[in-house]
Structures are given as structure tokens and as C-alpha cells.
Motif scaffolding. Structure first.
Motif, short mmCIF file in Angstrom:
data_model
loop_
_atom_site.label_atom_id
_atom_site.label_comp_id
_atom_site.label_asym_id
_atom_site.label_seq_id
_atom_site.Cartn_x
_atom_site.Cartn_y
_atom_site.Cartn_z
N ARG A 87 0.82 -1.07 0.00
CA ARG A 87 -0.03 -0.05 0.11
C ARG A 87 0.93 0.87 -0.08
NH1 ARG A 87 -2.77 -1.18 3.67
NH2 ARG A 87 -4.73 -1.55 3.16
N PHE A 88 1.62 1.07 0.95
CA PHE A 88 2.98 2.53 0.64
C PHE A 88 3.82 2.23 -0.34
CE2 PHE A 88 7.43 3.81 0.90
CZ PHE A 88 7.08 5.02 1.83
N LEU A 89 4.07 1.35 -1.10
CA LEU A 89 4.53 1.58 -2.93
C LEU A 89 3.01 2.51 -3.71
CD1 LEU A 89 6.20 -1.70 -3.12
CD2 LEU A 89 7.19 0.35 -2.17
N GLN A 90 2.29 1.74 -3.85
CA GLN A 90 0.73 1.81 -4.32
C GLN A 90 0.91 3.26 -4.24
OE1 GLN A 90 -2.24 -0.02 -4.00
NE2 GLN A 90 -0.83 -2.16 -4.44
N GLN A 91 0.69 4.06 -2.94
CA GLN A 91 0.52 5.65 -2.39
C GLN A 91 1.47 6.41 -2.64
OE1 GLN A 91 -0.89 5.05 1.54
NE2 GLN A 91 -2.46 4.29 1.08
N THR A 92 3.14 5.99 -3.02
CA THR A 92 4.03 6.81 -2.75
C THR A 92 4.99 6.48 -3.95
OG1 THR A 92 5.44 4.79 -1.75
CG2 THR A 92 4.32 7.08 -0.79
N GLU A 137 15.20 15.81 0.32
CA GLU A 137 14.98 15.59 2.01
C GLU A 137 13.64 14.50 1.53
OE1 GLU A 137 14.77 18.99 3.00
OE2 GLU A 137 17.14 19.77 3.90
N GLN A 138 12.46 14.98 1.06
CA GLN A 138 10.93 13.73 1.18
C GLN A 138 11.70 12.32 0.29
OE1 GLN A 138 8.38 16.13 -1.10
NE2 GLN A 138 6.19 14.48 -0.69
N HIS A 139 13.02 12.95 -0.36
CA HIS A 139 12.90 11.35 -1.21
C HIS A 139 13.85 10.49 -0.18
CE1 HIS A 139 12.65 8.43 -4.14
NE2 HIS A 139 13.76 8.44 -4.18
N ASP A 140 14.62 10.72 0.53
CA ASP A 140 15.26 10.41 1.62
C ASP A 140 14.55 10.00 2.89
OD1 ASP A 140 16.54 11.07 4.76
OD2 ASP A 140 17.92 10.17 3.20
N LEU A 147 12.59 1.43 3.67
CA LEU A 147 13.68 0.45 4.67
C LEU A 147 12.55 0.29 5.32
CD1 LEU A 147 17.09 2.52 4.10
CD2 LEU A 147 16.26 0.30 2.72
N ILE A 148 12.32 0.90 6.32
CA ILE A 148 11.55 0.12 7.26
C ILE A 148 10.57 -0.89 7.13
CG2 ILE A 148 9.96 1.02 9.19
CD1 ILE A 148 12.38 3.55 9.29
N LEU A 149 9.42 -0.48 6.47
CA LEU A 149 8.25 -1.07 5.73
C LEU A 149 8.89 -2.36 5.18
CD1 LEU A 149 5.84 1.66 4.86
CD2 LEU A 149 6.55 0.17 6.69
N HIS A 150 10.31 -2.21 4.24
CA HIS A 150 10.48 -3.32 3.43
C HIS A 150 11.65 -4.44 4.46
CE1 HIS A 150 13.32 -6.23 1.28
NE2 HIS A 150 11.99 -5.84 0.23
N GLU A 151 12.06 -3.75 5.35
CA GLU A 151 12.45 -5.02 6.73
C GLU A 151 11.05 -6.09 7.28
OE1 GLU A 151 14.84 -7.38 8.44
OE2 GLU A 151 15.10 -5.65 7.10
#
Length: 294
Positions: A87-92, A137-140, A147-151
Motif C-alpha cells: 500500500r505504501f508503494l502504491q501510494q508513494t 530530503e523528501q525522497h530520503d 527500508l523500515i516497511l521493507h524490513e
């Protein structure tokens, strides 16, 4: 032996039927698990392909109306961490956060080189022409959350697989337990049946023995009666023989006496005839003498 063999065949058939039923259930569970894994793989592939879209796609994805909602059916089957990550990937904007591949790879190169420290910003601005500090900064910020969600996703998949394995092992244990209980119950029923059959066999054997005893008694009584009849018959025959022998003796005695009497009578008759003959001779002699004297 044949009955025992037949009984063992029945046990084996019952256990095989139960195993076949459990095997079908197990295969169905494996099929469902495989389906979920395939759906997860397809979904990840779709997201990856979608993330590789053009910058036009990136702009479209930023519109609220263009955001793809995770399928509710998949949400019910996928681990929570996977659904959250997708969902994070779809939304971002996918796996590159809405950036094109060139900018995102340059960002990763610089970010990795500086290990995520803020010192990477100046070098990143040099590599990423056309990107402002706020964009980086926004991309960072996006990448760190990525990374957090991927983990979390990997951990969630790991836990999900462990849970699936535990459920599979639990079902296998339950299957083994059910098979064991089924076998024990069958053996108990079979033991009860054997005990009942043994009791019935003993009852029938006792009935047969009683029948044999009665038959033996009846046969003995019949034999005794037959012997008694034969003894009486033999006794009668002996009496009859004795009677016949006495009659025969009497008859022989009577015949002998009759013969003796007849012989005596014959002798007496001969004597009488002899006497009469002598008398006639004497009379004749006297007559002759008288005649001569004249």
C-alpha cells in the motif's frame, strides 16, 4: 487364521481410507498455501512493473483518483506487513518513490556511499540535477520509511511462513493424533468384538458340549435298553430252547415207551398166538387119540 487375516485386511483398509481423506485435506491446504504465495508473487510483480513506469505515470500516481487500492481479497490472504508495504508503494509511486530510474539509482549511490548521513546532501545535489534539496530530503524520508516497511515486510513474510509451517505441522500432528485415536478406537471396538465373539464361541461350545452330553446319555440309555431287550430275548430263546428240548425228550421218551409197549404187546400177542397154537395142537392130538381109540 483366515478370520485373523480378514480382520487385519479390514484394519488396513480402514486406516488407508482415513489416510487418504487426511491426504486430500493436506493437499487442499498446500494448494491454498501455494495459491496465496502465487498471488503474493503476482502482486509484487505488478507493483514492480508499475514502479518502472514513465514520469507521466509518476505524475498520474500523485493524483488521489489514480491511486490503486489493494485488493480486499488479497488483504485477507496476505500478511499485514506485506499489505502495508505494498500500500505504501502504491501510494508513494512504487519502488522508486515516484522518481525515474536514473535519479533514484544516483540517489542510492550517494546515500549508500555516505551510509545515510546528512553529509551526502551536497554530493546528491551535484548528481541529481533538476532536484531541489526539498525533493531530496523528501525522497530520503520516503526511502527510510521504505527500508523500515521493507524490513517489516520481510519479517512479516518470515513470521507468516513460520505460522504456515506451524499450522502445517499442527495439522500433521492433528492428523497423526486423529489416526492414532482412530486406530485406538478401532482396536478397542475390535477387541470388544473379539471378546464378544469369544464369549459367543464359549457359549456355543458349552451348548455343544451339553448337547453332546445329552446325546451320550440318550445313546447310553438306548444301548442299555437295547442290551436289556437282547438279554430278555436271549433269555426267552434259552427258555424256548429248554422247553423244546424237554418236549423233544418227552416225545422221544413217549416214542420209546410206545415202541417198547408195542414190542411188549407184539411179544404178548406172539405168546398168546403160540399158546393158542399149542392149545390147538394139543386139542388136535387129543382128538386124534380119541379117534384112534374108537
Amino acid at each position: 487364521v483366515d478370520k485373523l487375516k480378514e480382520m487385519m485386511e479390514e484394519v488396513e483398509n480402514a486406516i488407508n481410507a482415513f489416510k487418504e481423506e487426511q491426504r486430500q485435506i493436506y493437499e487442499q491446504l498446500l494448494k491454498e498455501e501455494k495459491t496465496v504465495i502465487n498471488e503474493l508473487s503476482v502482486f509484487e510483480r505488478k507493483v514492480e512493473l508499475w514502479a518502472l513506469g514513465s514520469s507521466t505515470t509518476e505524475k498520474v500516481l500523485k493524483l488521489p483518483s489514480a491511486r490503486v487500492v489493494v485488493d480486499k481479497t488479497l488483504e485477507n490472504h496476505l500478511p499485514e506487513g506485506v499489505v502495508e508495504f505494498e500500500r505504501f508503494l502504491q501510494q508513494t509511486g512504487g519502488r522508486q518513490g515516484g522518481w525515474d530510474d536514473y535519479d533514484h539509482q544516483n540517489f542510492l549511490k550517494v546515500w549508500t556511499k555516505h551510509k545515510g548521513r546528512l553529509s551526502y546532501m551536497d554530493e546528491a545535489l551535484e548528481y541529481l540535477c533538476g532536484r531541489t534539496k526539498e525533493d531530496i530530503e523528501q525522497h530520503d524520508k520516503w526511502y527510510q520509511e521504505f527500508l523500515i516497511l521493507h524490513e517489516r515486510k520481510k519479517e512479516s513474510i518470515k513470521k507468516w511462513k513460520e505460522k504456515q509451517q506451524q499450522e502445517k505441522e499442527g495439522k500433521l500432528k492433528e492428523k497423526e493424533k486423529s489416526e492414532k485415536m482412530f486406530k485406538e478406537e478401532w482396536l478397542q471396538r475390535e477387541e470388544a468384538r473379539k471378546q464378544k465373539a469369544e464369549e459367543e464361541r464359549k457359549r456355543q461350545q458349552a451348548a455343544i458340549e451339553a448337547w453332546k452330553k445329552q446325546k451320550a446319555i440318550a445313546f447310553a440309555m438306548e444301548q442299555a435298553s437295547q442290551i436289556k431287550l437282547e438279554e430278555e430275548k436271549e433269555k426267552k430263546q434259552r427258555k424256548e430252547h429248554q422247553r423244546q428240548r424237554r418236549v423233544k425228550l418227552l416225545l422221544e421218551r413217549y416214542t420209546l415207551q410206545k415202541k417198547e409197549r408195542e414190542e411188549l404187546e407184539k411179544l404178548e400177542k406172539e405168546k398168546i398166538e403160540e399158546a393158542e397154537k399149542g392149545q390147538r395142537k394139543r386139542i388136535a392130538a387129543e382128538e386124534i387119540t380119541k379117534f384112534q381109540e374108537r
